[in-house]
Scaffold this motif. Structure first.
Motif, short mmCIF file in Angstrom:
data_model
loop_
_atom_site.label_atom_id
_atom_site.label_comp_id
_atom_site.label_asym_id
_atom_site.label_seq_id
_atom_site.Cartn_x
_atom_site.Cartn_y
_atom_site.Cartn_z
N LYS A 107 0.84 -1.21 0.00
CA LYS A 107 0.00 0.00 0.00
C LYS A 107 0.87 1.25 0.00
O LYS A 107 0.61 2.20 -0.75
CB LYS A 107 -0.92 0.00 1.22
N GLU A 108 1.92 1.24 0.84
CA GLU A 108 2.82 2.40 0.91
C GLU A 108 3.52 2.61 -0.42
O GLU A 108 3.66 3.75 -0.88
CB GLU A 108 3.85 2.21 2.03
N ILE A 109 3.96 1.53 -1.04
CA ILE A 109 4.63 1.63 -2.34
C ILE A 109 3.67 2.20 -3.37
O ILE A 109 4.04 3.09 -4.17
CB ILE A 109 5.18 0.26 -2.79
N THR A 110 2.45 1.72 -3.36
CA THR A 110 1.44 2.22 -4.31
C THR A 110 1.20 3.71 -4.07
O THR A 110 1.14 4.50 -5.03
CB THR A 110 0.12 1.43 -4.16
N GLU A 111 1.06 4.08 -2.80
CA GLU A 111 0.84 5.50 -2.47
C GLU A 111 2.03 6.35 -2.91
O GLU A 111 1.85 7.42 -3.51
CB GLU A 111 0.62 5.66 -0.96
#
Length: 179
Positions: A107-111
């Motif tokens: 999720k953090e990478i996507t964000e």
């Protein structure tokens, strides 16, 4: 003739008597031989019995020691089985935690990827706006602004790369802790 018959009878009697004496002596001699043989055999049997008894005692002692060793090994196996079960439980928990952490990292990478993309789009928009608003400016000023924007993008990409490395280090640390 009578004397001759008596002499033959007498010789026959002596022969029978001698034969009987010889048979008795032979039986005694055989008896003595048998007694000696039996004594030797008895002595050998006693030695074999003593040796066998000693072997049986040794085997019993060895069996007793092996039995105690088996009890100790059984206890160790039980302890190791319990430890293995606890370790498997721990691995399950760590796996679940890793899965949660992995999802959170994705999720953090996507964000972060979305932020970088938006930043690039904003910079492109700024660049286009800058270009259209300042058509009269010199090419040099435009190049300077482009360099600044590209530097900013490079810095952002470097920040993203550092965050990716941090994420990889976290994943590796979790794997190391798991192992």
């Amino acid at each position: 003739m009578y004397n001759l018959k008596e002499a033959i009878d007498c010789q026959n009697l002596k022969s029978i008597k001698l034969e009987d004496e010889l048979a008795v002596k032979l039986k005694e001699h055989i008896g003595n031989l048998n007694a000696k043989d039996l004594q030797n055999e008895l002595e050998e049997t006693r030695k074999a019995l003593k040796s066998t008894t000693e072997e049986i005692c040794f085997i019993r002692e060895k069996s007793k020691v092996e039995g105690e060793t088996m009890k100790i090994k059984d206890k160790e196996i039980s302890k190791l089985s319990i430890y293995l079960a606890d370790l498997e439980d721990y691995k399950m928990k760590v796996s679940e935690e890793e899965s949660d952490t992995h999802i959170q990292m994705k999720k953090e990478i996507t964000e972060l990827t979305n932020l970088v993309q938006k930043d690039k789009e904003l910079k492109e928009v700024k660049y286009v706006n800058l270009k259209s608003n300042k058509e009269n400016e010199t090419v040099h000023k435009i190049q300077i602004e482009m360099k600044r924007v590209l530097n900013q993008i490079a810095e952002d990409e470097e920040t993203i790369l550092k965050k990716d490395q941090t994420i990889i280090e976290l994943v590796n640390n979790i794997k190391d802790e798991h192992d």
